[in-house]
Design an enzyme around this catalytic site. Structure first.
Site, PDB file in Angstrom:
ATOM      1  CG  ASP A 306      -1.754   1.237   1.327  1.00 46.73           C
ATOM      2  OD1 ASP A 306      -2.394   1.575   0.317  1.00 46.73           O
ATOM      3  OD2 ASP A 306      -1.749   1.864   2.388  1.00 46.73           O
ATOM      4  CG  ASP A 505      -0.770   2.395   7.244  1.00 44.23           C
ATOM      5  OD1 ASP A 505      -1.383   2.359   6.156  1.00 44.23           O
ATOM      6  OD2 ASP A 505      -0.526   3.445   7.852  1.00 44.23           O
ATOM      7  CG  ASP A 509      -3.957  -1.280   3.489  1.00 41.39           C
ATOM      8  OD1 ASP A 509      -4.293  -1.133   2.301  1.00 41.39           O
ATOM      9  OD2 ASP A 509      -3.327  -0.429   4.128  1.00 41.39           O
TER      10      ASP A 509
END
Length: 769
Positions: A306, A505, A509
């Site tokens: 990400d 994080d 996600d």
């Protein structure tokens, strides 16, 4: 209590009886020796019988049958010394396994014992102690000397903190007013105030406690493979022992085969190596939820990231302050804004306060602070009413040209704009952006060197921003505008390239982390759903810890394979020799004990320090680099001023006086700093990285900066302050060129030089470059 210490009791009993037997035999007391060895064999046989019974009840295959047959056979044929040695071998293996498991659990659970229970909330009547669960976002708390920070917050005063419970670093760390601080750290000096930015349940330490509860060392795939191989080893052993018995018509030869066939290297070496890896990772701030996760991390080939909070810092940083012509200067606007934000828990407050502090601007104390939900915050700072927030709340009517310019610039740079009003009039626009972590490009290169074949960026952000970050970091593919379902689909699609590792994080996600072969969550700033769904959790705000964790995982898996291979290879040779009649049971038992200890010793090397990817720096070099980094942060505002001055030359009247002031500052502040970096920083980089590649590139940009400043000086020599349009073309071209070179150079320095600096007051650690 005795049952909890059964491995120690077993080892003590078999060891004492075996040594007593040896002493009796040396003294000529054959009867005493035989009785002691027989007793040791019986103790081992009883323990082995109990282990087999547990395995049968759980319907689990077990190779303890070989040890049981060896002990029973030794008693049957009168080879009680061999039986005693096998019993000691069995007891020592059980003890080592129990100790290794206990060590891993102890290092992980040490975090739990220090969880904060209460907090001291500041009220008009003084500090009041309340349960930590009652702390709300925005509460002002007091943390006394030696007390644990109860919730995540933002410091109101400078503080010296012990962060070892979260990071493993033994030395205190200095944090300044405006810095974010995590729960679980300890205030080591004078009492400090902080503003709570999370509740107790969402704080870092609460998340760590939950993660520790999940991080029990389960059976890794390699360990399960070892178990299956060991079970297949049983019939082979029995066939070889039976053939040796029939060939020699001597049951003693079969006992000799059974004695050396006990597969302790296979049963113990792999789990010990895996648990050692869990222990080493935990010391580096990486919690791995079991041996299976550690091994999957070691075999990962495709890494998906990400963007926000992972490859980028996840926290906005101030890039520039745009002010109207003839208004307050940028530093005064920033100072007033920072003064208002010192008591705010808003996510942007820390960036504004930090930027003012880096520029040496004293933030005044705010009064009459009021937050307007959905718009911003206002209050009085040094007698002036300050308002921060959205444009619609600050600018009424048609936006002036300077505001439109600030909006266009924010859109072009992908920045966030915070508008500032002072005494009811628009006074400036603060531009903030989420910068790429300086360590990220080096971390990606280290992961590739460790065996990661493909790196993919998966983000919900806009394609332009995502692609810019992807180019900087060096990924193989970029997928933007992804929602959680898209991320899951991409993780599954990438599995065709190899085992996947997903890093994120945020709450969005979590599904992708669960879908990947290994999910890695960054939880240094608090507990999120991603940390709950992940297999591996970084409790340090340092993305390069992931590269260290991968290297540790791969090393432990290699060591486990080496220990098992060496141990079982030696066992196989000894079995053949014993079947041929050249290895009596007693000698075989001693030999097998040596093989076991050698295999376990190899496995325990996983606990030894290892060179990872972070770079070692000498203390003197660290001090110089930190000083230069402080200067580096100080000239950021001057770099942004180059662009601002160039923008002001787009429309008449063309006043060159600000350009001359800028040139004087560049010559007095910027060039001496760049020359100091050339003379002092670049040799440090060359020593740390073991070469001159990065240092050479930085040196080339230093020369280009000198050249561009010289061109600017020459272009102004014959021009009056009030210039014509054709006069400012070259000046503007030089300014924009200088700005581009400075931005690139600063990014390179932060990646190749300043990212090497360890955390403040941290002991240097040797690692792989």
């Amino acid at each position: 209590m005795w049952w909890r210490r059964r491995e120690q009791i077993l080892f003590l009993a078999t060891g004492v009886l075996t040594v007593a037997g040896v002493a009796g035999w040396v003294a000529g007391g054959a009867g005493i020796a035989t009785a002691a060895w027989t007793a040791a064999t019986v103790v081992g046989l009883l323990y082995s019988t109990g282990s087999l019974a547990v395995a049968v009840r759980r319907r689990q295959p077990s190779v303890d049958v070989i040890a049981w047959l060896a002990l029973a056979g030794a008693l049957a044929v009168g080879e009680v010394f061999a039986g005693a040695v096998v019993a000691v071998m069995l007891a020592s293996g059980a003890l080592l396994e129990a100790r290794a498991a206990a060590r891993a659990r102890r290092e992980l659970h040490a975090l739990v014992a220090r969880a904060p229970r209460t907090a001291r909330r500041q009220t008009p009547h003084g500090a009041v102690e309340v349960p930590v669960d009652q702390v709300a976002v925005g509460d002002r708390l007091l943390v006394g000397a030696g007390e644990i920070v109860p919730v995540d917050g933002r410091l109101l005063d400078d503080a010296v903190l012990d962060e070892s419970a979260l990071t493993g670093e033994p030395l205190p760390v200095t944090r300044r007013a405006g810095d974010d601080v995590r729960s679980g750290t300890v205030n080591t000096e004078a009492p400090v105030g902080l503003v709570a930015t999370t509740t107790a349940a969402a704080s870092t330490y609460a998340g760590v406690v939950r993660l520790v509860e999940q991080a029990q060392a389960g059976s890794a795939p390699f360990v399960r493979v070892a178990d299956r191989v060991a079970v297949a080893f049983v019939p082979v052993t029995l066939l070889l022992a039976g053939a040796a018995w029939l060939a020699a018509a001597d049951p003693t030869r079969a006992v000799a085969v059974l004695v050396v066939a006990t597969p302790c290297p296979l049963l113990l070496a792999a789990p010990i190596a895996i648990m050692s890896g869990l222990s080493r990772a935990a010391r580096g701030g990486v919690i791995v939820k079991g041996g299976a996760a550690l091994e999957r991390l070691a075999t990962g080939k495709v890494l998906l990231f990400d963007k926000t909070g992972t490859l980028t810092g996840g926290r906005p940083a101030l890039t520039d302050v745009v002010t109207p012509p003839g208004g307050l200067d940028a530093d005064e606007v920033l100072r007033l804004a920072a003064g208002l934000e010192t008591v705010s828990a808003h996510v942007l407050a820390a960036a504004i306060v930090t930027a003012a502090r880096d520029r040496g601007l004293p933030a005044g104390g705010p009064h009459q602070v009021r937050e307007v939900h959905g718009y911003g915050v206002e209050g009085v700072v040094d007698g002036r009413r300050v308002r921060l927030g959205k444009a619609a709340w600050i600018v009424t009517g048609q936006a002036p040209a300077w505001v439109r310019h600030a909006r266009r610039r924010a859109a072009l740079d992908g920045s966030l704009a915070v508008f500032v009003a002072v005494d009811g009039a628009p006074a400036g626009v603060l531009l903030l952006e989420d910068p790429v972590r300086p360590q990220a490009p080096r971390m990606v290169r280290a992961l590739r060197a460790a065996g990661i074949a493909r790196v993919v960026l998966v983000t919900g952000d806009r394609a332009e921003t995502a692609e810019a970050v992807g180019r900087v970091v060096g990924v193989d593919a970029v997928h933007a505008d992804c929602d959680p379902a898209d991320k899951v689909a991409l993780v599954r699609a990438e599995q065709r390239h190899g085992p996947t590792v997903m890093v994120g994080d945020g709450i969005n996600d979590a599904p992708a982390l669960a879908a990947a072969g290994v999910g890695v969550a960054l939880a240094a700033r608090g507990a999120t759903a991603s940390a709950e769904a992940a297999d591996v959790v970084l409790t340090v705000d340092r993305i390069d810890a992931l590269a260290d964790a991968v290297l540790i995982a791969r090393r432990c898996r290699t060591i486990a394979a080496a220990a098992v291979g060496a141990g079982m290879g030696a066992c196989a040779v000894a079995m053949v020799v014993a079947a041929a009649g050249h290895l009596p049971p007693a000698v075989g038992a001693v030999l097998q004990e040596g093989i076991d200890l050698a295999a376990i010793g190899i496995a325990l090397t996983a606990l030894l320090p290892v060179r990872l990817h972070t770079v070692a720096m000498r203390p003197a070099d660290v001090a110089v680099a930190r000083r230069l980094y402080t200067e580096h942060r100080g000239v950021r505002a001057l770099v942004e001023q180059v662009r601002t001055v160039a923008d002001d030359l787009l429309d008449p009247p063309f006043d060159l006086a600000p350009v001359r002031v800028l040139l004087a500052r560049l010559q007095a502040e910027l060039l001496p700093h760049e020359r100091a970096e050339e003379a002092q920083l670049l040799p440090i980089v060359a020593r740390a990285l073991g070469g001159s590649g990065a240092a050479g590139a930085l040196s080339r940009t230093h020369a280009e900066i000198e050249h561009q400043v010289s061109r600017l000086r020459r272009s102004l020599e014959d021009l009056p302050d009030s210039a014509q349009p054709e006069d400012v073309v070259d000046v503007r071209r030089v300014l924009y060129g200088l700005y581009a070179v400075l931005r690139l150079h600063n990014a390179q320095e932060e990646e190749d030089a300043f990212s090497l600096i360890p955390a403040r007051r941290r002991a240097p650690v040797s690692v792989r470059s």
